[in-house]
Structure formats: C-alpha cells, structure tokens
Motif scaffolding. Structure first.
Motif, PDB file in Angstrom:
ATOM      1  N   ILE A 146       0.758  -1.100   0.176  1.00  0.00           N
ATOM      2  CA  ILE A 146      -0.070   0.116   0.124  1.00  0.00           C
ATOM      3  C   ILE A 146       0.752   1.335  -0.009  1.00  0.00           C
ATOM      4  O   ILE A 146       0.713   2.146  -0.658  1.00  0.00           O
ATOM      5  CB  ILE A 146      -0.813   0.049   1.294  1.00  0.00           C
ATOM      6  N   THR A 147       1.866   0.937   0.928  1.00  0.00           N
ATOM      7  CA  THR A 147       2.863   2.565   0.889  1.00  0.00           C
ATOM      8  C   THR A 147       3.410   2.887  -0.326  1.00  0.00           C
ATOM      9  O   THR A 147       3.503   3.749  -1.195  1.00  0.00           O
ATOM     10  CB  THR A 147       4.142   2.213   1.740  1.00  0.00           C
ATOM     11  N   ALA A 148       3.963   1.569  -1.039  1.00  0.00           N
ATOM     12  CA  ALA A 148       4.504   1.800  -2.463  1.00  0.00           C
ATOM     13  C   ALA A 148       3.607   2.115  -3.521  1.00  0.00           C
ATOM     14  O   ALA A 148       4.022   2.981  -4.256  1.00  0.00           O
ATOM     15  CB  ALA A 148       5.031   0.246  -2.731  1.00  0.00           C
ATOM     16  N   MET A 149       2.235   1.635  -3.283  1.00  0.00           N
ATOM     17  CA  MET A 149       1.289   2.090  -4.329  1.00  0.00           C
ATOM     18  C   MET A 149       0.821   3.357  -4.036  1.00  0.00           C
ATOM     19  O   MET A 149       0.707   4.209  -5.033  1.00  0.00           O
ATOM     20  CB  MET A 149       0.124   1.135  -4.156  1.00  0.00           C
ATOM     21  N   HIS A 150       1.002   3.847  -2.959  1.00  0.00           N
ATOM     22  CA  HIS A 150       0.548   5.520  -2.790  1.00  0.00           C
ATOM     23  C   HIS A 150       1.299   6.259  -3.137  1.00  0.00           C
ATOM     24  O   HIS A 150       1.230   7.293  -3.758  1.00  0.00           O
ATOM     25  CB  HIS A 150       0.453   5.378  -1.013  1.00  0.00           C
ATOM     26  N   ARG A 151       2.852   5.881  -2.996  1.00  0.00           N
ATOM     27  CA  ARG A 151       4.047   6.696  -3.604  1.00  0.00           C
ATOM     28  C   ARG A 151       4.148   6.736  -4.964  1.00  0.00           C
ATOM     29  O   ARG A 151       4.155   7.863  -5.537  1.00  0.00           O
ATOM     30  CB  ARG A 151       5.316   6.271  -2.850  1.00  0.00           C
ATOM     31  N   ALA A 152       3.798   5.621  -5.536  1.00  0.00           N
ATOM     32  CA  ALA A 152       3.835   5.545  -7.000  1.00  0.00           C
ATOM     33  C   ALA A 152       2.538   6.398  -7.524  1.00  0.00           C
ATOM     34  O   ALA A 152       2.979   7.161  -8.608  1.00  0.00           O
ATOM     35  CB  ALA A 152       3.637   4.344  -7.631  1.00  0.00           C
ATOM     36  N   VAL A 153       1.606   6.383  -6.903  1.00  0.00           N
ATOM     37  CA  VAL A 153       0.298   7.349  -7.443  1.00  0.00           C
ATOM     38  C   VAL A 153       0.672   8.781  -7.090  1.00  0.00           C
ATOM     39  O   VAL A 153       0.385   9.469  -7.807  1.00  0.00           O
ATOM     40  CB  VAL A 153      -1.180   6.732  -6.671  1.00  0.00           C
ATOM     41  N   ALA A 154       0.988   9.087  -5.662  1.00  0.00           N
ATOM     42  CA  ALA A 154       0.774  10.256  -5.110  1.00  0.00           C
ATOM     43  C   ALA A 154       2.019  11.149  -5.771  1.00  0.00           C
ATOM     44  O   ALA A 154       1.898  12.503  -6.148  1.00  0.00           O
ATOM     45  CB  ALA A 154       0.686  10.383  -3.853  1.00  0.00           C
ATOM     46  N   TYR A 155       3.110  10.269  -5.931  1.00  0.00           N
ATOM     47  CA  TYR A 155       4.281  11.400  -6.167  1.00  0.00           C
ATOM     48  C   TYR A 155       5.290  10.720  -7.331  1.00  0.00           C
ATOM     49  O   TYR A 155       6.359  11.343  -7.552  1.00  0.00           O
ATOM     50  CB  TYR A 155       5.460  11.174  -4.957  1.00  0.00           C
ATOM     51  N   GLY A 156       4.501   9.736  -7.985  1.00  0.00           N
ATOM     52  CA  GLY A 156       5.243   9.317  -9.209  1.00  0.00           C
ATOM     53  C   GLY A 156       5.230  10.186 -10.356  1.00  0.00           C
ATOM     54  O   GLY A 156       4.356  11.196 -10.549  1.00  0.00           O
ATOM     55  N   LEU A 157       6.284   9.887 -11.468  1.00  0.00           N
ATOM     56  CA  LEU A 157       6.272  10.715 -12.484  1.00  0.00           C
ATOM     57  C   LEU A 157       5.764  10.268 -13.705  1.00  0.00           C
ATOM     58  O   LEU A 157       5.727  10.899 -14.843  1.00  0.00           O
ATOM     59  CB  LEU A 157       7.963  10.929 -12.914  1.00  0.00           C
ATOM     60  N   LEU A 158       4.685   9.054 -13.629  1.00  0.00           N
ATOM     61  CA  LEU A 158       4.116   8.708 -14.959  1.00  0.00           C
ATOM     62  C   LEU A 158       3.053   9.439 -15.218  1.00  0.00           C
ATOM     63  O   LEU A 158       2.377  10.012 -14.341  1.00  0.00           O
ATOM     64  CB  LEU A 158       3.663   7.259 -14.388  1.00  0.00           C
ATOM     65  N   PRO A 159       2.885   9.440 -16.400  1.00  0.00           N
ATOM     66  CA  PRO A 159       1.595  10.484 -17.052  1.00  0.00           C
ATOM     67  C   PRO A 159       0.311   9.850 -16.307  1.00  0.00           C
ATOM     68  O   PRO A 159       0.319   8.721 -15.927  1.00  0.00           O
ATOM     69  CB  PRO A 159       1.529  10.261 -18.416  1.00  0.00           C
ATOM     70  N   ASP A 160      -0.709  10.638 -16.100  1.00  0.00           N
ATOM     71  CA  ASP A 160      -1.721  10.446 -15.551  1.00  0.00           C
ATOM     72  C   ASP A 160      -2.688   9.160 -16.345  1.00  0.00           C
ATOM     73  O   ASP A 160      -3.291   8.297 -15.512  1.00  0.00           O
ATOM     74  CB  ASP A 160      -3.075  11.460 -15.415  1.00  0.00           C
ATOM     75  N   HIS A 161      -2.553   9.093 -17.620  1.00  0.00           N
ATOM     76  CA  HIS A 161      -3.419   7.960 -18.275  1.00  0.00           C
ATOM     77  C   HIS A 161      -2.677   6.693 -18.097  1.00  0.00           C
ATOM     78  O   HIS A 161      -3.354   5.613 -18.106  1.00  0.00           O
ATOM     79  CB  HIS A 161      -3.640   8.360 -19.746  1.00  0.00           C
ATOM     80  N   ILE A 162      -1.298   6.799 -17.900  1.00  0.00           N
ATOM     81  CA  ILE A 162      -0.647   5.398 -17.586  1.00  0.00           C
ATOM     82  C   ILE A 162      -1.157   5.124 -16.180  1.00  0.00           C
ATOM     83  O   ILE A 162      -1.227   3.637 -16.029  1.00  0.00           O
ATOM     84  CB  ILE A 162       0.832   5.695 -17.676  1.00  0.00           C
ATOM     85  N   VAL A 163      -1.022   5.866 -15.244  1.00  0.00           N
ATOM     86  CA  VAL A 163      -1.446   5.560 -13.761  1.00  0.00           C
ATOM     87  C   VAL A 163      -2.846   5.147 -13.818  1.00  0.00           C
ATOM     88  O   VAL A 163      -3.126   3.793 -13.237  1.00  0.00           O
ATOM     89  CB  VAL A 163      -1.345   6.790 -12.964  1.00  0.00           C
ATOM     90  N   LEU A 184      -5.725   2.191   0.305  1.00  0.00           N
ATOM     91  CA  LEU A 184      -5.144   3.053  -0.626  1.00  0.00           C
ATOM     92  C   LEU A 184      -5.801   4.524  -0.581  1.00  0.00           C
ATOM     93  O   LEU A 184      -5.160   5.571  -0.512  1.00  0.00           O
ATOM     94  CB  LEU A 184      -5.070   2.710  -2.027  1.00  0.00           C
ATOM     95  N   ALA A 185      -7.143   4.409  -0.702  1.00  0.00           N
ATOM     96  CA  ALA A 185      -7.963   5.811  -0.695  1.00  0.00           C
ATOM     97  C   ALA A 185      -7.714   6.400   0.659  1.00  0.00           C
ATOM     98  O   ALA A 185      -7.821   7.544   0.763  1.00  0.00           O
ATOM     99  CB  ALA A 185      -9.487   5.515  -0.964  1.00  0.00           C
ATOM    100  N   GLN A 186      -7.567   5.733   1.820  1.00  0.00           N
ATOM    101  CA  GLN A 186      -7.353   6.246   3.223  1.00  0.00           C
ATOM    102  C   GLN A 186      -5.958   7.087   3.055  1.00  0.00           C
ATOM    103  O   GLN A 186      -5.728   8.087   3.677  1.00  0.00           O
ATOM    104  CB  GLN A 186      -7.179   5.109   4.240  1.00  0.00           C
ATOM    105  N   ALA A 187      -4.920   6.226   2.534  1.00  0.00           N
ATOM    106  CA  ALA A 187      -3.491   6.854   2.414  1.00  0.00           C
ATOM    107  C   ALA A 187      -3.652   8.035   1.857  1.00  0.00           C
ATOM    108  O   ALA A 187      -3.060   9.127   1.977  1.00  0.00           O
ATOM    109  CB  ALA A 187      -2.455   5.880   1.948  1.00  0.00           C
ATOM    110  N   LEU A 188      -4.396   7.933   0.536  1.00  0.00           N
ATOM    111  CA  LEU A 188      -4.608   9.269  -0.286  1.00  0.00           C
ATOM    112  C   LEU A 188      -5.300  10.395   0.252  1.00  0.00           C
ATOM    113  O   LEU A 188      -4.842  11.428   0.053  1.00  0.00           O
ATOM    114  CB  LEU A 188      -5.301   8.909  -1.602  1.00  0.00           C
ATOM    115  N   GLY A 189      -6.301  10.062   1.214  1.00  0.00           N
ATOM    116  CA  GLY A 189      -7.009  11.126   1.908  1.00  0.00           C
ATOM    117  C   GLY A 189      -6.062  11.841   2.945  1.00  0.00           C
ATOM    118  O   GLY A 189      -6.076  13.078   3.266  1.00  0.00           O
ATOM    119  N   ALA A 190      -4.998  10.931   3.440  1.00  0.00           N
ATOM    120  CA  ALA A 190      -4.118  11.510   4.462  1.00  0.00           C
ATOM    121  C   ALA A 190      -2.805  12.389   3.511  1.00  0.00           C
ATOM    122  O   ALA A 190      -2.593  13.232   4.284  1.00  0.00           O
ATOM    123  CB  ALA A 190      -3.523  10.310   5.462  1.00  0.00           C
ATOM    124  N   ARG A 191      -2.519  11.815   2.536  1.00  0.00           N
ATOM    125  CA  ARG A 191      -1.368  12.433   1.902  1.00  0.00           C
ATOM    126  C   ARG A 191      -1.886  12.334   0.387  1.00  0.00           C
ATOM    127  O   ARG A 191      -1.551  11.683  -0.219  1.00  0.00           O
ATOM    128  CB  ARG A 191       0.002  11.818   2.071  1.00  0.00           C
TER     129      ARG A 191
END
Length: 358
Positions: A146-163, A184-191
C-alpha cells in the motif's frame, strides 16, 4: 532455484568452461539464464544475478552455495521489492547486505565446495521460518504494498493516463481488491496526490463512495475534473459522479449542462441506469432539476419521458410536467394509456401548474 542452479551452474557452466574457456562460460551462461526468464523485465533482474552466480561457480563455489544465494535473492526481492518504493532508505541496507554476501563468498570460495547438505538444510530452515512467520510477513507485505502504491500514485512521474490504466488493470485482475482500495484511498486522504486532477481521478476509481465535497463549488470542481478525465476512463467514474451528484445536485446539473452528451451517458446509462437517473432527478429541485432534465434530453432524445413517468406520485413537480409537454409530442396518448393502469398518476401529470409551483 534448485532446478535452475543444477542446470545453469551445475551443468552448463562446466560444459562451456571445458569447451570455450572461462570468459565465455561466464558470459554465455549468464545470458542463457537471463533469457530463460522470458519476460524482459525479469530478464533485466536476472542478468546481474546470473553474473554473480556464474562468478561464484567459476571461483570454486559449489552448486549448493549457488542455490542458497539464489534463494536468498528471491526472498530479498519478494520482501524488499515494495520496500524500495515505499521506503527508499531500505535500498542502502539491501546494498550493504549484498556487498557482505559477495565479500563472504570471496573470502571462502573453497570451503563452499561440496556444501550441498548445508545449503539444503539452510533452505529447509528458511522455509520453516517463513511458514511460521507468514501471517506477520503478509501483514507487513500488505502495508509495504500500500505504501509503495501510494508513493507511485501520489508522487510518481508517470503520466496520468498510464497511472489510470495500471489501476484499471489491477482492479480487473483482482490485485486491487476492496480491502486494498479502501487502504489506498485512506492513504490518499491523509497524503493527497500532488495533482488535484489525479487525486480526484484515482479516488473516484478505487473508492467512489468516499467522494465528497465541502460545498457546491468544491463539488463542481470535482465533477468537472471527473468529466475531463481521459476518455477511456470516464465511464469508470460513474459511481463517483453519482455519489457527488446526490449530495450536490446543483453542481451535478451545472456540469451536466456543459459536458458533452456522452459524459452523461457514461455516468447515467439508460435503460440499465434508470434507478440512478430517477434518484438524481428526485434529489434535484428548481433550476437544478430544469438543467438536469434538459441535459438528459440532449443525451437521450425522447427517452427521458419514460423515466419521468416512473417518478413517485408525491415527487412529480411542475418542472417535470413542463418538460414532458415540451419534449413529448405524444404526451396525451401516453397519459390516456397510463390512466388505464394508474389513473391517479395520469391525473397528477395532467394537473395544471400553479404560479410559483416550480
């Protein structure tokens, strides 16, 4: 690992060594080991591992040591893979551990010959340890994932459509199940994501029931963002748009008015989504109801009347009657037919409007 090591380091390396020499045996066995993994990404990971194992074998180590190192690599990769994304500092620890393993193999290359029994015993002990600690390992692995997925989604450099495409694939394959989506939604709500658009698109896809807004303006921004999502993903945001729409009908009606007709068709499909359309109409009133009905008429010409005819009697308004009179040429015939089965409903639709009723 055992089968691979018996073949590549146990048979292939000696075969090539006697015929082509040390350098060719090392390089060709490494390439063959990487190619045997098939997938290009796995081959890239296997290439340096093959180089290390080939070097150990050519330095005098036995097949048993190669099996042990191979198994240790696999365990570290499975346990540490998500950690490297979720906790970047772990990379330094894994690098130091790798250097120590190489140093030990270099210090005692000769003593490893014929140590298959030791390697087998170590593998069995490791298997027993993993089995005993698997529940804890699974919880830790889940948190790291979950932490890895959150970092990839929240701070990753991939384009939005790829994510979004990767999230769709994970959901389709069952890897992003309801439990993981909620975490993951809870993690995105916090950060939250750095990008507001990505935050709305991702949360709208994985946890539509969590979509909320502080006021009508905030709801409009979020609905507008959902409507502007890359076209292949707009349909997957229907639940999120409907959740916001029920809570903020005016914002929903405003977005529906400017959005292309296909957006509303994705969010409120007819006839399978008749219940959702009815719920949205009932939640709307006044100007919001008028705008919503006009937008639905543009998306579904001559089909909105079928939905309005299903409204509960106590929820039929002058706005609905006015819309039917304006867009339903055969209204009288339909009401005559309705009067045969539900005369009270037909009477309510025929009722004249009074001043200020809308």
């Amino acid at each position: 690992p055992a089968a691979e090591e018996f073949f590549f380091r146990g048979r292939l390396v000696p075969f090539l060594l006697h015929r082509l020499g040390r350098g060719s045996a090392w390089s060709l066995s490494t390439l063959a080991f990487a190619a045997a993994h098939g997938d290009p990404n796995q081959a890239l990971v296997a290439l340096p591992l093959g180089m290390l194992l080939g070097w150990l074998r050519l330095s005098g180590s036995g097949v048993g040591v190669c099996i042990l190192v191979h198994q240790a690599h696999n365990i570290l990769f499975l346990a540490g893979g998500p950690t490297l994304i979720g906790e970047p500092w772990a990379g330094l620890i894994l690098a130091i551990a790798g250097v120590l393993c190489i140093a030990l193999a270099w210090r005692w290359p000769g003593r490893a010959v014929g140590s298959f029994e030791l390697a087998a015993t170590s593998c069995l002990a490791a298997l027993a340890l993993i089995s005993a600690t698997y529940p804890t390992y699974q919880r830790v692995q889940e948190r790291l994932w979950i932490t890895a997925m959150h970092r990839a989604v929240a701070y990753g450099l991939l384009p939005d459509h790829i994510v979004l495409e990767r999230i769709d694939k994970l959901c389709t394959r069952g890897m992003l199940d309801s439990r993981r989506r909620s975490a993951l939604a809870q993690a995105l709500g916090a950060r939250p994501c750095r990008s507001f658009n990505r935050q709305v698109w991702v949360v709208g896809r994985i946890a539509p029931d969590r979509m909320s807004a502080g006021d009508e303006e905030d709801a409009y921004q979020r609905l507008h963002t959902l409507g502007c999502c890359p076209v292949t993903h707009v349909a997957s945001h229907g639940d999120a748009a409907r959740t916001l729409g029920l809570a903020h009908p005016l914002a929903f009606a405003q977005v529906a008015k400017w959005a292309p007709p296909e957006v509303l068709r994705w969010w409120m499909p007819l006839p399978e989504g008749s219940a959702q359309v009815l719920a949205q109409i009932e939640a709307s009133s006044g100007m919001a109801r008028t705008m919503l009905l006009e937008s639905l008429e543009l998306s579904y010409p001559a089909r909105v009347a079928d939905v309005l005819m299903q409204l509960p009697i106590d929820r039929i308004t002058a706005t609905d009657r006015a819309h039917l009179r304006a867009h339903c040429p055969d209204l009288d015939e339909r009401l005559d037919e309705l009067a045969l089965s539900d005369p009270l409903r037909a009477q309510v639709f025929r009722q004249p409007d009074t001043a200020g009723e809308r």
